[in-house]
Design a protein around this motif. Sequence first.
Motif, PDB file in Angstrom:
ATOM      1  N   VAL A  26    -111.571 -56.009 -69.817  1.00 34.29           N
ATOM      2  CA  VAL A  26    -112.507 -57.018 -69.144  1.00 34.29           C
ATOM      3  C   VAL A  26    -113.075 -56.683 -67.797  1.00 34.29           C
ATOM      4  O   VAL A  26    -113.918 -57.170 -67.399  1.00 34.29           O
ATOM      5  N   ALA A  27    -111.997 -55.884 -66.895  1.00 33.70           N
ATOM      6  CA  ALA A  27    -112.244 -55.393 -66.024  1.00 33.70           C
ATOM      7  C   ALA A  27    -113.778 -54.672 -65.827  1.00 33.70           C
ATOM      8  O   ALA A  27    -115.324 -55.163 -65.153  1.00 33.70           O
ATOM      9  N   LEU A  28    -114.040 -54.423 -67.132  1.00 34.96           N
ATOM     10  CA  LEU A  28    -115.782 -53.295 -67.262  1.00 34.96           C
ATOM     11  C   LEU A  28    -116.844 -54.402 -67.016  1.00 34.96           C
ATOM     12  O   LEU A  28    -118.300 -53.857 -67.225  1.00 34.96           O
ATOM     13  N   ALA A  29    -116.106 -55.945 -68.171  1.00 42.35           N
ATOM     14  CA  ALA A  29    -117.485 -56.180 -68.030  1.00 42.35           C
ATOM     15  C   ALA A  29    -117.515 -56.971 -66.973  1.00 42.35           C
ATOM     16  O   ALA A  29    -118.547 -58.225 -66.189  1.00 42.35           O
ATOM     17  N   GLN A  30    -116.993 -57.449 -65.327  1.00 43.73           N
ATOM     18  CA  GLN A  30    -117.627 -57.675 -64.703  1.00 43.73           C
ATOM     19  C   GLN A  30    -118.758 -57.751 -63.777  1.00 43.73           C
ATOM     20  O   GLN A  30    -119.210 -56.408 -64.023  1.00 43.73           O
ATOM     21  N   PRO A  31    -119.290 -58.377 -63.154  1.00 44.49           N
ATOM     22  CA  PRO A  31    -120.686 -58.048 -62.204  1.00 44.49           C
ATOM     23  C   PRO A  31    -120.577 -56.197 -62.011  1.00 44.49           C
ATOM     24  O   PRO A  31    -121.333 -55.976 -61.440  1.00 44.49           O
ATOM     25  N   ALA A  32    -119.446 -56.785 -60.729  1.00 46.96           N
ATOM     26  CA  ALA A  32    -118.608 -54.971 -60.437  1.00 46.96           C
ATOM     27  C   ALA A  32    -119.261 -54.260 -60.654  1.00 46.96           C
ATOM     28  O   ALA A  32    -119.384 -53.027 -60.222  1.00 46.96           O
ATOM     29  N   ALA A  33    -119.061 -54.406 -61.833  1.00 51.90           N
ATOM     30  CA  ALA A  33    -119.234 -52.844 -63.116  1.00 51.90           C
ATOM     31  C   ALA A  33    -120.627 -51.922 -62.242  1.00 51.90           C
ATOM     32  O   ALA A  33    -120.900 -50.748 -63.158  1.00 51.90           O
ATOM     33  N   GLN A  34    -121.809 -53.258 -62.209  1.00 52.29           N
ATOM     34  CA  GLN A  34    -123.143 -52.405 -62.103  1.00 52.29           C
ATOM     35  C   GLN A  34    -122.741 -51.710 -61.084  1.00 52.29           C
ATOM     36  O   GLN A  34    -123.195 -50.188 -61.018  1.00 52.29           O
ATOM     37  N   ALA A  35    -122.397 -51.897 -59.578  1.00 53.26           N
ATOM     38  CA  ALA A  35    -122.258 -50.623 -58.605  1.00 53.26           C
ATOM     39  C   ALA A  35    -121.357 -48.694 -59.874  1.00 53.26           C
ATOM     40  O   ALA A  35    -121.678 -48.246 -58.939  1.00 53.26           O
ATOM     41  N   LEU A  36    -120.593 -49.491 -60.434  1.00 59.32           N
ATOM     42  CA  LEU A  36    -119.922 -47.812 -60.835  1.00 59.32           C
ATOM     43  C   LEU A  36    -121.417 -47.903 -61.538  1.00 59.32           C
ATOM     44  O   LEU A  36    -121.591 -46.093 -61.888  1.00 59.32           O
ATOM     45  N   ASN A  37    -121.881 -48.644 -62.285  1.00 61.62           N
ATOM     46  CA  ASN A  37    -123.494 -47.865 -63.309  1.00 61.62           C
ATOM     47  C   ASN A  37    -124.306 -47.416 -62.273  1.00 61.62           C
ATOM     48  O   ASN A  37    -124.784 -45.623 -63.164  1.00 61.62           O
ATOM     49  N   THR A  38    -124.602 -47.621 -61.802  1.00 64.97           N
ATOM     50  CA  THR A  38    -125.168 -47.064 -60.348  1.00 64.97           C
ATOM     51  C   THR A  38    -124.988 -45.674 -59.650  1.00 64.97           C
ATOM     52  O   THR A  38    -125.925 -45.051 -59.602  1.00 64.97           O
ATOM     53  N   THR A  39    -123.772 -45.440 -59.909  1.00 66.64           N
ATOM     54  CA  THR A  39    -122.828 -44.366 -59.367  1.00 66.64           C
ATOM     55  C   THR A  39    -122.657 -43.718 -60.787  1.00 66.64           C
ATOM     56  O   THR A  39    -123.730 -41.799 -60.013  1.00 66.64           O
ATOM     57  N   LEU A  40    -122.189 -43.780 -61.598  1.00 70.02           N
ATOM     58  CA  LEU A  40    -122.436 -42.593 -62.862  1.00 70.02           C
ATOM     59  C   LEU A  40    -123.844 -42.032 -63.274  1.00 70.02           C
ATOM     60  O   LEU A  40    -123.874 -41.027 -63.606  1.00 70.02           O
ATOM     61  N   LEU A  41    -125.161 -42.985 -63.177  1.00 69.49           N
ATOM     62  CA  LEU A  41    -126.036 -42.471 -63.725  1.00 69.49           C
ATOM     63  C   LEU A  41    -126.480 -41.843 -62.463  1.00 69.49           C
ATOM     64  O   LEU A  41    -127.203 -40.329 -62.696  1.00 69.49           O
ATOM     65  N   GLN A  42    -125.742 -41.428 -61.575  1.00 71.87           N
ATOM     66  CA  GLN A  42    -126.198 -39.724 -60.444  1.00 71.87           C
ATOM     67  C   GLN A  42    -125.075 -38.488 -60.634  1.00 71.87           C
ATOM     68  O   GLN A  42    -125.213 -37.770 -60.636  1.00 71.87           O
ATOM     69  N   SER A  43    -124.079 -39.357 -61.779  1.00 73.03           N
ATOM     70  CA  SER A  43    -123.333 -37.502 -62.406  1.00 73.03           C
ATOM     71  C   SER A  43    -124.085 -36.473 -62.736  1.00 73.03           C
ATOM     72  O   SER A  43    -124.474 -35.168 -62.864  1.00 73.03           O
ATOM     73  N   GLU A  44    -125.201 -36.625 -63.965  1.00 73.23           N
ATOM     74  CA  GLU A  44    -126.089 -35.551 -63.914  1.00 73.23           C
ATOM     75  C   GLU A  44    -127.125 -34.927 -63.004  1.00 73.23           C
ATOM     76  O   GLU A  44    -127.186 -34.005 -63.178  1.00 73.23           O
ATOM     77  N   ARG A  45    -127.624 -36.018 -62.238  1.00 73.03           N
ATOM     78  CA  ARG A  45    -128.559 -35.903 -61.122  1.00 73.03           C
ATOM     79  C   ARG A  45    -128.244 -34.423 -59.630  1.00 73.03           C
ATOM     80  O   ARG A  45    -128.560 -33.413 -59.420  1.00 73.03           O
ATOM     81  N   ALA A  46    -126.225 -34.888 -59.969  1.00 69.03           N
ATOM     82  CA  ALA A  46    -125.917 -34.123 -59.147  1.00 69.03           C
ATOM     83  C   ALA A  46    -126.075 -32.487 -59.747  1.00 69.03           C
ATOM     84  O   ALA A  46    -125.478 -31.575 -58.161  1.00 69.03           O
ATOM     85  N   PHE A  47    -125.542 -32.173 -60.640  1.00 65.34           N
ATOM     86  CA  PHE A  47    -126.544 -30.882 -60.869  1.00 65.34           C
ATOM     87  C   PHE A  47    -127.995 -30.092 -60.751  1.00 65.34           C
ATOM     88  O   PHE A  47    -128.012 -28.621 -61.021  1.00 65.34           O
ATOM     89  N   VAL A  48    -128.943 -30.769 -60.847  1.00 63.69           N
ATOM     90  CA  VAL A  48    -130.175 -30.502 -59.781  1.00 63.69           C
ATOM     91  C   VAL A  48    -129.850 -30.047 -58.503  1.00 63.69           C
ATOM     92  O   VAL A  48    -129.561 -30.933 -57.417  1.00 63.69           O
ATOM     93  N   ASN A  49    -130.963 -28.806 -58.312  1.00 67.96           N
ATOM     94  CA  ASN A  49    -130.789 -28.790 -56.551  1.00 67.96           C
ATOM     95  C   ASN A  49    -131.781 -28.622 -56.534  1.00 67.96           C
ATOM     96  O   ASN A  49    -133.031 -28.467 -57.022  1.00 67.96           O
ATOM     97  N   ALA A  50    -132.892 -29.113 -55.140  1.00 71.58           N
ATOM     98  CA  ALA A  50    -133.793 -28.890 -54.613  1.00 71.58           C
ATOM     99  C   ALA A  50    -135.176 -27.606 -54.728  1.00 71.58           C
ATOM    100  O   ALA A  50    -136.234 -28.320 -54.670  1.00 71.58           O
TER     101      ALA A  50
END
Length: 755
Positions: free
Chosen positions: A659-683
Motif C-alpha cells: 500500500v505504501a508504494l501507491a502513496q503519492p509520496a512514491a513519486q519522490a522516490l521514483n524521481t530518485t530511482l530515475l537517476q540511479s543509472e545516470r549516476a554511472f555516467v560522468n561528464a
Amino acid sequence: MHMRNATTVACLGSMLLLAPAPAGDLRGFSAESAKAEREWEAKFRAIPSPDSLREDMRRLSARPHHVGSPYDKDNAEWLLAKFKSFGLDAQIETFDVLFPTPKERVVELVAPTKFVAKLQEPPVPGDPTSSQQAEQLPTYNAYSIDGDVTAPLVYVNYGVPADYERLERLGVSVKGAIVIARYFGSWRGIKPKVAAEHGAIGCIIYSDPREDGFTRGDVYPQGPWRPRDGVQRGSVMDMPLYPGDPLTPGVGATKDAKRLPIGEATTITKIPVLPISYGDAQPLLAALRGPVAPAEWRGGLGITYRVGPGPAKVHLRVKSDWSLKTLYDVIARIPGAAAPNEWVIRGNHHDAWVNGAEDPISGLVPLLEEARAYGQLLKQGWKPRRTIVYAAWDGEEPALLGSTEWAEAHADELAAKAVAYLNSDTNNRGYLDMAGSHSLEAFINDVARDIEDPETKLTVWKRAQLRAIADATTADARQEARQRADLRIDALGSGSDFTPFLQHVGVATLNLGYGGEGGGGIYHSIYDDFKWFTTFDDTSFVYGRALAQTVGTAVMRLADADVLPYQFAGLAETVGRYVKEVEKLAKDSQDEIRERNRELDEGVFPATADPRDPSLPPARQELPPYLNFAPLDNAADALTRAAERYEKAFTRAQANGGVALAQPAAQALNTTLLQSERAFVNAVGLPRRPWYRHQIYAPGFYTGYGVKTLPGVREGIEQKNWAEADRQIGVAAQAITAAAGVIAQAADKLDKLAP
Ligand SMILES: [Zn+2]
C-alpha cells in the motif's frame, strides 16, 4: 517441424494467457494495482497477430529502403500513418546527416595475372525483389574514405590486433600493402582501423564460406546460407569513437547545427575499404604466396591459404557521393496519466541496407503490433501511469544515425525523464536473448516467466534456463543455471540503437530478441528479403508475436508500476564480478609478460623454430607495475551495502500489500530511482572517446560491438597503458560510489514511506 497453424496457436495462446494469474506478485505494484496490471497485460498479449506481422513485413520490405532512398521516406510516412491509425500521437522528426553512397568501385588483381572483381550480386529466379537493381545500394562499406591505391596484397585473417602480432612473428609487415581480411572475429569497422594503424594503405573485407557460406549448409536459394556472389555491406565508421553523424558529434544534426568540415571528422576511415564476395575473393587469395597461413586462419575455400605479401598485386578504388541525406525518425507517444514526465522508450530501426526483411523488419513489425495493441487497450480504458514513446529509427545501418541524433537533440529531456529504453533489431526463431542494464535483470527475468515459447509451450524463461544448463561448460556454471533465481543478462556493447541511450545519456536499457535456431548468410545483402525470410526463418511469424508479447509486456509493466521496478542486488553482484575480472586481468597480464621475458632469456623461441619456416621471437615487454584496486573494491562494497539496504526497505514496503508504494509520496522516490543509472555516467567520458560516458558498459575500442565492462580500467590494462589504468580505477570507483549514493537515498525515502 516448426510450421504450425497460426490460427490454432492464437486461440490456444489467448486462452492460456487470459487465465487468472496471482496478483500482488509484481515488483513495484500494490496488490490492487498488480491485479489490474495482470488483466491488462493478458489482454495485450492476446492481440499481436502473425498475419499482421507477415503483411507488415511484406509492405515494409517490398523495395530497397536505405537512408536517402525514396522508399525509406515512403516507409516512414506509412509508419506514421499506422501509428496515427492506432490512435497514437505521432510525428516525423528529421535530421540532416553525412551519409556517403558509392559512385566508383574497383577491385582488380593486376599481377601476377589479371582478374576484375564483379562487385555485383545477381538476382535469384523466383525471388522477385532480388531483381530491383535500379534501387539497390551497390555493395560497399559506408564511410570508407575515397582512394585509389595499387599495392601487394597481405591476408590478415580477421584483422584484429592479435592477428598482427602473429604476422609480426611470421616476419610479415603490411606497411604499404593492401590487406584482405575476412568478416567475423570483430566488428567490421575495426579491420580497416587496425590495418591503417599498422601502415596498410587499403583494405578489402570478404565473406569466407566457413563463416556463413557453403561450409555451413546449402546456399540461397536452395538453402539459407550466403551464395558465391553474396556480399555483406556495412558501415566501417570508427563508431567506438562516437556513433551518429560524423559532422555533429554530441549534438543533434538539425538544420542549423554547427557542422565540422568533412576533413575533421575523425570517424571516417583512414584508408579506402571495399567488401567482396567469396567468388571475387578466391582468385585474389589463390594468387598469394609467402608463408602458409596459420591453421586457425584457413577458411572454407578450396585453396592453400597463404599470407603474402604478393606476388598478388591489387588495385583498389573507391569514390563516394558525400552529400548530406535526410533522416526520418518516426516518433509516437502515449501520454502518461499520472507521471507524464517519466518516459519509457521503445525503439527499432526501419532503414535497411537493401530490402532488409530480417534486418530490421523482423524486429520492427513486432513493435508495430505492440503499438496497435496499445491503441486497442487505450480504447478499452487502459491508462498507463507514465508516458510511452515508440520510435522507428532511420539510419541505424550506417552509424546508429537516427537514434543518436534524436538522443543528442533530446539529451537534457532524456536525462531528466527517461526510465528505460527497450530496443530490438532482427528477430529469429529460438531462445529469448536478454541483455542490458543489470538494474533491470530481475525485472526482465520476471517478464520472461510470463511469456510462452511458441515451439515448446514452456515459458521462454524456462526454455532459456534449460539451454543455459545444456550449454554450461563447467559444473559451477551448470549449478548456477539451475539454482540462481534469475538468469544472468549480458552487458551491452554496441551494434544497435541502444548505444546513445545507455552509453551517452545513461538510461537503463534492455535489448531483446529471439534467436539461436536456424541461421543463414544473407546479412546485409540483396537476399535478405521477404522471400528468404518466409522460406527459411520465422516462417509462421510466431516468434515475431513472441517478441511483441515480450517487449510489449515489459513496456507496460515499466509504464504502470507504482514504484520503478529496478532491482540493485543483482547489479551490485555483477559489478563486483567485473571488479574481480579486471583484477585478474592485471595479474594474468603480469604473469604472461614475466613468463615470455623468461623464455626470451632462455632462448626458447629460436631453439623451437623450424629454420625453414620464418618465425621471429616476440618483442620483449616491460613488466607491468602492481595496480591499486582498493578504490574499486571499496566502491563495489558501498554499492552492495546500498543495494542490500534498498532491497530490505523495498521488501518491507511491498509486504502488507504494498500500500505504501501507491502513496503519492512514491513519486519522490521514483524521481530518485530515475537517476540511479545516470549516476554511472560522468561528464568527461572514457579516455580518447568522451562521447562514451558510461563507466560500466562500453563497446570495445578494438572489438567494436563486443562489450568492455569497466571499460576505462579494462582497456587500460589490455592496451598495457598502466598509468591510465591506475587513473581509471579512481574514475570508475567514483561513478560506482555515486550510484551507491543514489540507491542509498532511495532507501531513505522508502524507509519514510513504510517505516
Ligand atoms: Zn539492424
